[in-house]
Design a protein around this motif. Structure first.
Motif, mmCIF file in Angstrom:
data_model
loop_
_atom_site.group_PDB
_atom_site.id
_atom_site.type_symbol
_atom_site.label_atom_id
_atom_site.label_comp_id
_atom_site.label_asym_id
_atom_site.label_seq_id
_atom_site.Cartn_x
_atom_site.Cartn_y
_atom_site.Cartn_z
ATOM 1 N N ASP A 360 -26.590 4.027 45.766
ATOM 2 C CA ASP A 360 -26.059 4.681 46.952
ATOM 3 C C ASP A 360 -25.216 5.883 46.544
ATOM 4 N N ASN A 361 -24.956 6.766 47.515
ATOM 5 C CA ASN A 361 -24.165 7.978 47.248
ATOM 6 C C ASN A 361 -24.733 8.749 46.062
ATOM 7 N N LEU A 362 -26.023 8.945 46.092
ATOM 8 C CA LEU A 362 -26.694 9.589 44.967
ATOM 9 C C LEU A 362 -26.093 10.954 44.644
ATOM 10 N N ASN A 363 -25.867 11.150 43.344
ATOM 11 C CA ASN A 363 -25.447 12.447 42.806
ATOM 12 C C ASN A 363 -24.112 12.933 43.369
ATOM 13 N N ILE A 364 -23.230 11.970 43.637
ATOM 14 C CA ILE A 364 -21.902 12.292 44.155
ATOM 15 C C ILE A 364 -20.833 11.595 43.312
ATOM 16 N N TRP A 365 -19.782 12.347 42.990
ATOM 17 C CA TRP A 365 -18.589 11.747 42.413
ATOM 18 C C TRP A 365 -17.668 11.333 43.555
ATOM 19 N N GLY A 366 -17.037 10.182 43.423
ATOM 20 C CA GLY A 366 -16.116 9.709 44.433
ATOM 21 C C GLY A 366 -14.671 9.953 44.030
ATOM 22 N N TYR A 367 -13.804 10.005 45.038
ATOM 23 C CA TYR A 367 -12.379 10.201 44.812
ATOM 24 C C TYR A 367 -11.607 9.230 45.700
ATOM 25 N N THR A 368 -10.532 8.674 45.179
ATOM 26 C CA THR A 368 -9.740 7.744 45.974
ATOM 27 C C THR A 368 -8.448 8.377 46.465
ATOM 28 N N PHE A 369 -8.317 9.693 46.326
ATOM 29 C CA PHE A 369 -7.137 10.377 46.835
ATOM 30 C C PHE A 369 -7.603 11.498 47.755
ATOM 31 N N SER A 370 -6.727 11.931 48.648
ATOM 32 C CA SER A 370 -7.102 12.907 49.667
ATOM 33 C C SER A 370 -7.271 14.299 49.070
ATOM 34 N N GLY A 371 -8.074 15.102 49.772
ATOM 35 C CA GLY A 371 -8.220 16.502 49.372
ATOM 36 C C GLY A 371 -9.462 16.790 48.560
ATOM 37 N N ASN A 372 -10.232 15.753 48.217
ATOM 38 C CA ASN A 372 -11.452 15.967 47.453
ATOM 39 C C ASN A 372 -12.624 15.349 48.198
ATOM 40 N N GLY A 373 -13.627 16.159 48.444
ATOM 41 C CA GLY A 373 -14.795 15.684 49.172
ATOM 42 C C GLY A 373 -15.875 15.111 48.288
ATOM 43 N N GLY A 374 -15.651 15.112 46.984
ATOM 44 C CA GLY A 374 -16.657 14.596 46.069
ATOM 45 C C GLY A 374 -17.425 15.710 45.391
ATOM 46 N N LYS A 375 -17.629 15.578 44.127
ATOM 47 C CA LYS A 375 -18.371 16.560 43.348
ATOM 48 C C LYS A 375 -19.844 16.189 43.362
ATOM 49 N N THR A 376 -20.692 17.121 43.699
ATOM 50 C CA THR A 376 -22.127 16.850 43.734
ATOM 51 C C THR A 376 -22.794 17.422 42.493
ATOM 52 N N PHE A 377 -23.905 16.814 42.133
ATOM 53 C CA PHE A 377 -24.680 17.301 40.997
ATOM 54 C C PHE A 377 -26.146 16.999 41.241
ATOM 55 N N THR A 378 -26.995 17.546 40.438
ATOM 56 C CA THR A 378 -28.431 17.308 40.545
ATOM 57 C C THR A 378 -28.872 16.436 39.388
ATOM 58 N N SER A 379 -29.511 15.328 39.714
ATOM 59 C CA SER A 379 -29.973 14.440 38.652
ATOM 60 C C SER A 379 -30.971 15.150 37.748
ATOM 61 N N ASP A 380 -30.818 14.919 36.474
ATOM 62 C CA ASP A 380 -31.759 15.454 35.480
ATOM 63 C C ASP A 380 -32.741 14.346 35.140
ATOM 64 N N THR A 381 -33.926 14.433 35.684
ATOM 65 C CA THR A 381 -34.906 13.359 35.501
ATOM 66 C C THR A 381 -35.478 13.297 34.094
ATOM 67 N N THR A 382 -35.142 14.266 33.271
ATOM 68 C CA THR A 382 -35.594 14.195 31.874
ATOM 69 C C THR A 382 -34.745 13.227 31.058
ATOM 70 N N VAL A 383 -33.578 12.843 31.605
ATOM 71 C CA VAL A 383 -32.723 11.876 30.906
ATOM 72 C C VAL A 383 -33.315 10.485 31.075
ATOM 73 N N LYS A 384 -33.627 9.853 29.983
ATOM 74 C CA LYS A 384 -34.229 8.523 29.997
ATOM 75 C C LYS A 384 -33.239 7.476 29.505
ATOM 76 N N LYS A 385 -33.619 6.230 29.647
ATOM 77 C CA LYS A 385 -32.790 5.134 29.135
ATOM 78 C C LYS A 385 -32.668 5.241 27.619
#
Length: 406
Positions: A360-385
């Motif tokens: 859930d919340n794909l490609n989003i950083w979460g914050y537990t303090f006010s003033g930050n809406g979350g940092k978004t990024f684009t998944s790099d599908t070339t990254v493997k396990k």
């Protein structure tokens, strides 16, 4: 590890076990009626026997099946050598653990096909205290302290001034069912714990299996770790504080199943001035239906940073972190504004490239303090396990712990 301050009274039982010298017991038909064989400078266990108390001489343990009773300590100046194929079964009724103190060394070097295994007699999570190493590398504890008292029930001071301190080597070692409760009955030990361990120490191809606290926790120090597996541990798969600063870490794999908190919990004990550790290749996977230890807890994200925790992570694969009981799960969770200001904004927290999927919340950083809406990024599908070699070292009761990497 959950914080706990132990009273001297609560330690009385433990100290009564560890204050004696070591007793190495062998069957009557081993080495001529139980007398340790080998060089006069040390003891040798060949095939069977028991370790208990505090070692008083260098000790070599051959391939075989052994018992571990009580808190077994390796003190300063003593070396414990364990050869491939040795299995230790901890006695749960006496609060067993293996503790390698500052100035001591352990050389436990198994192989993929003949690992060194530490397990318990009842095979239940939380049975025993796991394996703990103390070194003499620097730490930065609360208020910048260069020494602190351990929270594992042993109340040992840790912290030193030797970045390259060498506590020995752990290779192809598996620790099962750690997390023994201590003190007030709610805090637990970790499966593998490293207090101020130095970069001269080798940690490679290790498995932490089904413990009730963290799979691995670093309290300061500079040690590096490669090819780590944290499987089914109840608290966090990987955890550190006190300014751990290892710079050459790679191939970390966590599989959280049933019960599990954060994939990684990262802090620097409130010290803004810290050196960010580096890990290349992290795979964090959470099985469907996995819930945190405490019902309703928000500890469901993949990676949490707090109290100035930092880290430079590359090639990160995150899979299966779902919102649970109304709590949001994120790829990265920043817990406080100072960590954002001093660590994220100054480039000491980096999680990139990252592939974030089945969450859930794909490609989003979460914050537990006010003033930050979350940092978004684009998944790099070339990254493997991450890729890890299979074998007996990562197989428990016929189950391949690495199967989800395939």
């Amino acid at each position: 590890m959950k914080k706990n301050i132990l009273s001297l009274l609560s330690l009385a039982v433990v100290l009564s076990v560890t204050s004696c010298t070591v007793e190495i017991r062998e069957d009557a038909d081993i080495n001529g009626g139980g007398t340790p064989s080998g060089p006069t400078t040390g003891a040798v266990l060949s095939g069977t026997g028991t370790l208990t108390g505090t070692l008083t001489q260098n000790t070599t343990v051959k391939k075989g099946t052994y018992s571990l009773e009580g808190v077994v300590k390796v003190p300063e100046g003593i070396t414990l050598t364990i050869e491939p194929g040795a299995t230790f079964t901890a006695k749960t009724s006496v609060g067993s653990s293996l503790v390698v103190l500052q100035g001591a060394k352990i050389f436990a070097e198994g192989t993929a096909s003949e690992p060194i295994v530490f397990t318990s007699d009842s095979k239940k999570p939380g049975d025993w205290g796991g394996v703990t190493l103390y070194g003499n590398a620097p730490i930065k504890a609360i208020n910048g302290a260069i020494k602190a008292i351990s929270e594992d029930g042993n109340e040992v001071y840790y912290g030193g001034d030797q970045p390259n301190d060498n506590s020995g080597s752990l290779k192809y070692v598996r620790v099962e069912y750690g997390g023994k409760k201590i003190g007030d009955g709610t805090s637990e030990t970790n499966s593998m714990t490293f207090y101020s361990v130095g970069a001269g120490t080798t940690l490679e191809n290790l498995v932490s299996y089904m413990g009730t606290d963290d799979g691995y926790e670093f309290f300061g120090g500079t040690v590096n770790a490669k090819n780590l597996v944290s499987y089914g541990n109840y608290d966090d798969a990987f955890d550190w504080q006190d300014g751990w600063s290892g710079q050459n870490n790679s191939n970390w794999f966590a599989y959280q199943t049933g019960t599990g908190n954060f994939g990684m919990e990262i802090e620097a004990s409130g010290n803004a001035d810290n050196t960010a550790p580096k890990v290349n290749g992290i795979t964090l996977m959470r099985a469907a239906g996995t819930k945190p230890e405490n019902p309703g807890s928000s500890e469901v994200s993949a990676i949490q940073f707090k109290k100035h925790g930092s880290g430079i992570f590359t090639n990160v694969y995150i899979d299966g972190y779902k919102n649970t009981d109304g709590k949001n799960a994120y790829s990265v969770l920043i817990q406080d504004a100072p960590t954002e200001t001093e660590q994220v904004n100054k480039g000491k927290i980096v999680v990139s490239p990252a592939n974030h999927l089945n969450s859930d919340n794909l490609n989003i950083w979460g914050y537990t303090f006010s003033g930050n809406g979350g940092k978004t990024f684009t998944s790099d599908t070339t990254v493997k396990k991450v890729s890890l070699i299979g074998g007996a070292w990562a197989t428990v009761n016929g189950v391949d712990l690495l199967s989800s990497l395939k």
